[in-house]
Design a protein around this motif. Structure first.
Motif, PDB file in Angstrom:
ATOM      1  N   UNK A 230       0.814  -1.216   0.000  1.00 54.57           N
ATOM      2  CA  UNK A 230       0.000   0.000   0.000  1.00 54.57           C
ATOM      3  C   UNK A 230       0.846   1.264   0.000  1.00 54.57           C
ATOM      4  N   UNK A 231       2.166   1.108   0.196  1.00 51.61           N
ATOM      5  CA  UNK A 231       3.022   2.286   0.276  1.00 51.61           C
ATOM      6  C   UNK A 231       2.816   3.071   1.564  1.00 51.61           C
ATOM      7  N   UNK A 232       2.438   2.364   2.631  1.00 46.41           N
ATOM      8  CA  UNK A 232       2.210   3.022   3.921  1.00 46.41           C
ATOM      9  C   UNK A 232       3.354   2.709   4.879  1.00 46.41           C
ATOM     10  N   UNK A 233       3.654   3.639   5.753  1.00 49.00           N
ATOM     11  CA  UNK A 233       4.638   3.298   6.791  1.00 49.00           C
ATOM     12  C   UNK A 233       4.068   3.684   8.158  1.00 49.00           C
ATOM     13  N   UNK A 234       4.369   2.852   9.111  1.00 53.12           N
ATOM     14  CA  UNK A 234       3.840   3.010  10.476  1.00 53.12           C
ATOM     15  C   UNK A 234       5.008   2.798  11.431  1.00 53.12           C
ATOM     16  N   UNK A 235       5.054   3.554  12.491  1.00 53.78           N
ATOM     17  CA  UNK A 235       6.123   3.349  13.491  1.00 53.78           C
ATOM     18  C   UNK A 235       6.022   1.940  14.053  1.00 53.78           C
ATOM     19  N   UNK A 236       7.170   1.291  14.133  1.00 54.37           N
ATOM     20  CA  UNK A 236       7.187  -0.081  14.649  1.00 54.37           C
ATOM     21  C   UNK A 236       7.796  -0.111  16.038  1.00 54.37           C
ATOM     22  N   UNK A 237       7.177  -0.861  16.944  1.00 49.70           N
ATOM     23  CA  UNK A 237       7.757  -1.111  18.264  1.00 49.70           C
ATOM     24  C   UNK A 237       8.163  -2.575  18.266  1.00 49.70           C
ATOM     25  N   UNK A 238       9.468  -2.807  18.303  1.00 51.34           N
ATOM     26  CA  UNK A 238       9.944  -4.192  18.241  1.00 51.34           C
ATOM     27  C   UNK A 238       9.619  -4.900  19.558  1.00 51.34           C
ATOM     28  N   UNK A 239       8.744  -5.864  19.452  1.00 53.75           N
ATOM     29  CA  UNK A 239       8.315  -6.641  20.613  1.00 53.75           C
ATOM     30  C   UNK A 239       9.060  -7.974  20.552  1.00 53.75           C
ATOM     31  N   UNK A 240      10.101  -8.078  21.342  1.00 54.32           N
ATOM     32  CA  UNK A 240      11.031  -9.220  21.216  1.00 54.32           C
ATOM     33  C   UNK A 240      10.430 -10.482  21.836  1.00 54.32           C
ATOM     34  N   UNK A 241      10.026 -11.400  20.949  1.00 53.89           N
ATOM     35  CA  UNK A 241       9.384 -12.618  21.442  1.00 53.89           C
ATOM     36  C   UNK A 241      10.371 -13.486  22.204  1.00 53.89           C
ATOM     37  N   UNK A 242      11.634 -13.491  21.768  1.00 49.21           N
ATOM     38  CA  UNK A 242      12.636 -14.327  22.453  1.00 49.21           C
ATOM     39  C   UNK A 242      12.793 -13.896  23.905  1.00 49.21           C
ATOM     40  N   UNK A 243      12.509 -12.611  24.161  1.00 53.06           N
ATOM     41  CA  UNK A 243      12.579 -12.100  25.547  1.00 53.06           C
ATOM     42  C   UNK A 243      11.204 -12.132  26.217  1.00 53.06           C
ATOM     43  N   UNK A 244      10.234 -12.758  25.555  1.00 54.14           N
ATOM     44  CA  UNK A 244       8.871 -12.915  26.076  1.00 54.14           C
ATOM     45  C   UNK A 244       8.187 -11.556  26.319  1.00 54.14           C
TER      46      UNK A 244
ATOM     47  N   UNK B 102      -7.117  -0.696   5.328  1.00 55.51           N
ATOM     48  CA  UNK B 102      -7.830  -0.715   4.040  1.00 55.51           C
ATOM     49  C   UNK B 102      -9.000   0.280   4.061  1.00 55.51           C
ATOM     50  N   UNK B 103      -9.685   0.356   5.207  1.00 51.51           N
ATOM     51  CA  UNK B 103     -10.806   1.303   5.322  1.00 51.51           C
ATOM     52  C   UNK B 103     -10.300   2.740   5.279  1.00 51.51           C
ATOM     53  N   UNK B 104      -9.105   2.955   5.840  1.00 48.26           N
ATOM     54  CA  UNK B 104      -8.533   4.311   5.833  1.00 48.26           C
ATOM     55  C   UNK B 104      -7.949   4.667   4.464  1.00 48.26           C
TER      56      UNK B 104
END
Ligand SMILES: N[C@@H](CCC(=O)N[C@@H](CS)C(=O)NCC(=O)O)C(=O)O
Length: 206
Positions: free
Chosen positions: A23-37, A75-77
């Motif tokens: 879609x050519x959209x970018x959103x801030x990502x918060x890395x949620x580290x699964x290995x660290x639970x 998609x709605x936005x």
């Protein structure tokens, strides 16, 4: 907006990453580290009581879980280009194939990961090994069935356009490969489809 997410090979977050790239959209990502639970930490469980990623935090502080629900929100936005179908029939085909990919392919794939893969034995000490092994056969059968479906020459899973259904299948198949369940050699239609969608720039989104 913020997307609480994990990197490759986590397949559910990747669906959203590929969707956003298409879609050519970018959103801030918060890395949620699964290995660290981090996805099971109390503050994260407040966002999604299942303790799963991805989770989208909206600008007004609401939380949306489930990868497909997050994509439908975007998609709605931002309706263009359409990733969930261009007309009512198309939309039904996309929905049909998302559900089929999830129920027929992702479900057994998840059971292989949970019950047969040594990497999950630490968090799932009571693995049902036989069920995991059985699920490998169901998963291979699903790949062969989708291969036969693609034998009608259609370019993408739900028809002529690349859609969310392709994203769901691609992320499933790539995760299946990560757990050593590759597309069967004889499934040439599915292999060709996989090569086609993997060549799209969005497939590099991890
Ligand atoms: N149906 C959910 C599944 C989310 C999911 O299972 N995410 C995985 C990462 S790929 C996870 O967080 N697993 C941890 C758990 O289930 O406890 C979706 O589509 O977002």
């Amino acid at each position: 907006m913020k997307l609480y997410t994990e990197n490759y090979p986590a397949p559910n977050p990747r669906k959203v990453h590929i969707y956003l790239a298409e879609k050519g959209l970018s959103v801030d990502r918060v890395h949620t580290r699964m290995a660290e639970r981090q996805h099971k930490a109390p503050d994260f469980m407040q966002k999604n009581s299942l303790g799963q990623v991805p989770v989208l935090e909206t600008d007004d502080g609401k939380f949306i879980s489930e990868s497909i629900a997050i994509c439908r929100y975007f998609e709605a936005l931002h309706p263009a280009p359409p990733m969930f179908g261009r007309d009512p029939f198309d939309a039904a085909m996309v929905e049909m194939w998302i559900r089929r990919a999830e129920f027929r392919l992702w479900n057994p794939m998840g059971q292989v990961w949970i019950n047969a893969d040594p990497r999950t034995a630490v968090v799932n000490p009571n693995q049902f090994k036989d069920y995991g092994e059985h699920s490998k056969k169901i998963l291979a059968g699903a790949m062969k069935w989708i291969d036969r479906e693609l034998g009608d020459g259609r370019e993408f899973l739900a028809g002529k356009q690349f859609t969310m259904a392709d994203i769901v299948l691609l992320c499933g198949l790539d995760f299946a490969k990560f757990i050593h369940q590759d597309i069967p050699e004889e499934a040439q239609n599915l292999r060709a489809w996989h090569a086609r969608v993997s060549a799209r720039p969005s497939a590099r989104a991890t």
